[in-house]
Write an enzyme that holds these catalytic residues in place. Structure first.
Site, PDB file in Angstrom:
ATOM      1  N   LYS A 139       0.851  -1.368  -0.084  1.00 60.14           N
ATOM      2  CA  LYS A 139       0.113  -0.002  -0.098  1.00 60.14           C
ATOM      3  C   LYS A 139       0.694   1.290  -0.033  1.00 60.14           C
ATOM      4  O   LYS A 139       1.861   1.510   0.746  1.00 60.14           O
ATOM      5  CB  LYS A 139      -0.921   0.021   1.168  1.00 60.14           C
ATOM      6  CG  LYS A 139      -2.049  -0.924   1.187  1.00 60.14           C
ATOM      7  CD  LYS A 139      -3.050  -0.564   0.094  1.00 60.14           C
ATOM      8  CE  LYS A 139      -4.227  -1.768   0.333  1.00 60.14           C
ATOM      9  NZ  LYS A 139      -5.364  -1.063  -0.845  1.00 60.14           N
ATOM     10  N   ASP A 173      -0.231  -0.222  -4.504  1.00 63.71           N
ATOM     11  CA  ASP A 173      -1.660   0.063  -4.603  1.00 63.71           C
ATOM     12  C   ASP A 173      -1.966   1.541  -4.111  1.00 63.71           C
ATOM     13  O   ASP A 173      -1.820   1.770  -2.945  1.00 63.71           O
ATOM     14  CB  ASP A 173      -2.492  -0.727  -4.002  1.00 63.71           C
ATOM     15  CG  ASP A 173      -3.908  -0.661  -4.123  1.00 63.71           C
ATOM     16  OD1 ASP A 173      -4.431   0.258  -4.831  1.00 63.71           O
ATOM     17  OD2 ASP A 173      -4.793  -1.210  -3.523  1.00 63.71           O
ATOM     18  N   GLU A 200      -1.106  -0.352  -8.911  1.00 65.20           N
ATOM     19  CA  GLU A 200      -2.637  -0.284  -8.934  1.00 65.20           C
ATOM     20  C   GLU A 200      -3.410   0.952  -8.717  1.00 65.20           C
ATOM     21  O   GLU A 200      -3.057   1.792  -7.619  1.00 65.20           O
ATOM     22  CB  GLU A 200      -3.048  -1.452  -8.006  1.00 65.20           C
ATOM     23  CG  GLU A 200      -4.482  -1.773  -7.788  1.00 65.20           C
ATOM     24  CD  GLU A 200      -4.900  -2.868  -6.968  1.00 65.20           C
ATOM     25  OE1 GLU A 200      -6.023  -2.857  -6.221  1.00 65.20           O
ATOM     26  OE2 GLU A 200      -4.087  -3.627  -6.735  1.00 65.20           O
ATOM     27  N   ASP A 228      -8.663  -0.937 -10.328  1.00 66.18           N
ATOM     28  CA  ASP A 228      -9.327  -1.561  -9.313  1.00 66.18           C
ATOM     29  C   ASP A 228     -10.667  -0.956  -9.127  1.00 66.18           C
ATOM     30  O   ASP A 228     -11.746  -1.176  -9.651  1.00 66.18           O
ATOM     31  CB  ASP A 228      -8.716  -1.750  -8.108  1.00 66.18           C
ATOM     32  CG  ASP A 228      -9.268  -2.171  -6.928  1.00 66.18           C
ATOM     33  OD1 ASP A 228     -10.399  -2.847  -7.068  1.00 66.18           O
ATOM     34  OD2 ASP A 228      -9.010  -2.121  -5.839  1.00 66.18           O
ATOM     35  N   LYS A 252     -13.316  -8.006  -8.119  1.00 64.18           N
ATOM     36  CA  LYS A 252     -13.623  -8.648  -6.618  1.00 64.18           C
ATOM     37  C   LYS A 252     -14.830  -9.174  -6.693  1.00 64.18           C
ATOM     38  O   LYS A 252     -15.878  -8.588  -7.170  1.00 64.18           O
ATOM     39  CB  LYS A 252     -13.296  -7.366  -5.851  1.00 64.18           C
ATOM     40  CG  LYS A 252     -11.985  -6.992  -5.446  1.00 64.18           C
ATOM     41  CD  LYS A 252     -11.668  -5.844  -4.715  1.00 64.18           C
ATOM     42  CE  LYS A 252     -10.420  -5.076  -4.728  1.00 64.18           C
ATOM     43  NZ  LYS A 252      -9.966  -4.346  -3.670  1.00 64.18           N
TER      44      LYS A 252
END
Length: 373
Positions: A139, A173, A200, A228, A252
């Site tokens: 992250k 991300d 991402e 995403d 997802k």
């Protein structure tokens, strides 16, 4: 198959002869509210490290006819978005989702935005929880942190693997946290110490992702761009792919509306030459079953030229972020087995949400069911 250059594309709607957005599979018969409430348990599970701005993850679990399933849309989501997550739970617990074709799924490790300057061993402790995983998602772009903090975190990951003579695949991300200029500069900084598998959701819009992808290419910086939020929160999950704005699509199960929808979207995306990463939305071990089943049900995909488009290691090992989880999904040699789990009754009792929070979830369920119907 050569994909369109984003410089030749715009954010305008796709022409009328473009492939339509994949239609969702039929929703199974929606259970009655009373039946779902009778089967429901609401839990509040503490996290080891703050993730996505929360320290406690709440979820509603159902002892459904098809096994235990989960409904856990994030608290800020309204009934419309929450109903897609509910559709996933209904499909898995009361319907007939696609059958897995493999019995385990390769997964990546996940590193939250820990401050390695304050705790130099934080990354090592986290990576120890992911035995055999050679792909890591880190992250970045956390509020209050700098690119230097992000670089230090990524470099700590690379150093941990280097000491074990392993070259990892590192993803980062940003959750849309950068402007295009910031994204390009950050990617340049993050690739000085080694390659990135992909970046991402560096920015928020389709046009911004296309701009970043174009500028990275112009500057000779090698890093794929993954989408995403622009897939899971979009009415048309293929729009960002058709715009040539990403190289990887993160899908997802719960946000898209179920296992069947993930498989259908992945097939359409694969025909456009873009690989998918099936990822989690910080579900419990029960909810992770939907993502694992989706990843395990993906067929062998080929683009329009017949070139195989293989899925990436899945982002489905986030159970390691929980201080307490309702069940176990062990990582063995970098993989997690597919299949249902039964929650630990003691954890259901010990981590039961307060009466006020339980009632809030019950009211929320009624609203989402109204939309789903």
């Amino acid at each position: 198959m050569s994909r369109p250059d984003p410089a030749e594309r715009s954010d305008s709607p796709a022409p009328s002869d473009s492939p339509a957005a994949p239609a969702a599979p039929a929703v199974p018969a929606v259970p009655a509210l009373a039946d779902m409430l009778d089967r429901a348990r609401v839990v509040a599970l503490p996290l080891r490290t703050r993730f996505r701005g929360v320290d406690v993850r709440e979820a509603m679990l159902f002892d459904a006819p098809g096994g235990w399933v989960e409904w856990s849309p994030f608290p800020e989501y309204g009934p419309e978005e929450a109903s897609r997550w509910l559709r996933c739970a209904v499909e898995l617990g009361w319907g007939a989702p696609p059958t897995p074709v493999v019995d385990s799924v390769e997964v990546n490790a996940t590193i939250p935005a820990v401050d390695v300057s304050a705790d130099g061993e934080a990354v090592a402790r986290l990576l120890e929880r992911y035995p055999g995983c050679a792909t890591v998602k880190v992250k970045v772009a956390e509020a209050g942190q700098t690119v230097a903090d992000d670089v230090a975190r990524v470099d700590a990951v690379r150093a941990w693997f280097s000491s074990r003579h392993v070259v990892p695949k590192v993803r980062v991300d940003a959750n849309g946290g950068w402007t295009p200029a910031e994204a390009v500069d950050a990617t340049a900084a993050l690739t000085r110490g080694g390659p990135l598998d992909y970046v991402e959701q560096p920015c928020r819009t389709v046009g911004e992702l296309a701009e970043v992808r174009r500028e990275l290419s112009r500057r000779g910086i090698v890093a794929r761009i993954a989408a995403d939020e622009l897939i899971r929160k979009a009415d048309d999950p293929l729009a960002v792919v058709r715009a040539g704005a990403c190289d990887v699509a993160v899908v997802k199960a719960a946000p898209l509306g179920g296992v069947g929808q993930v498989v259908r979207v992945a097939e359409e995306i694969g025909r456009l030459g873009v690989p998918v990463t099936v990822s989690s939305a910080l579900e419990t071990a029960v909810g992770m079953g939907a993502g694992l089943r989706a990843a395990a049900a993906l067929p062998v995909l080929c683009d329009a030229d017949g070139t195989p488009v293989h899925p990436n290691p899945a982002g489905l090992a986030t159970g390691s972020l929980f201080e307490v989880d309702v069940a176990r999904r062990d990582i063995v040699d970098g993989r997690i087995a597919v299949g249902p789990v039964i929650p630990d009754a003691a954890v259901l009792d010990e981590c039961a949400a307060s009466g006020a929070r339980r009632d809030w979830w019950f009211r929320r369920l009624e609203s989402a069911l109204d939309v789903l119907r």
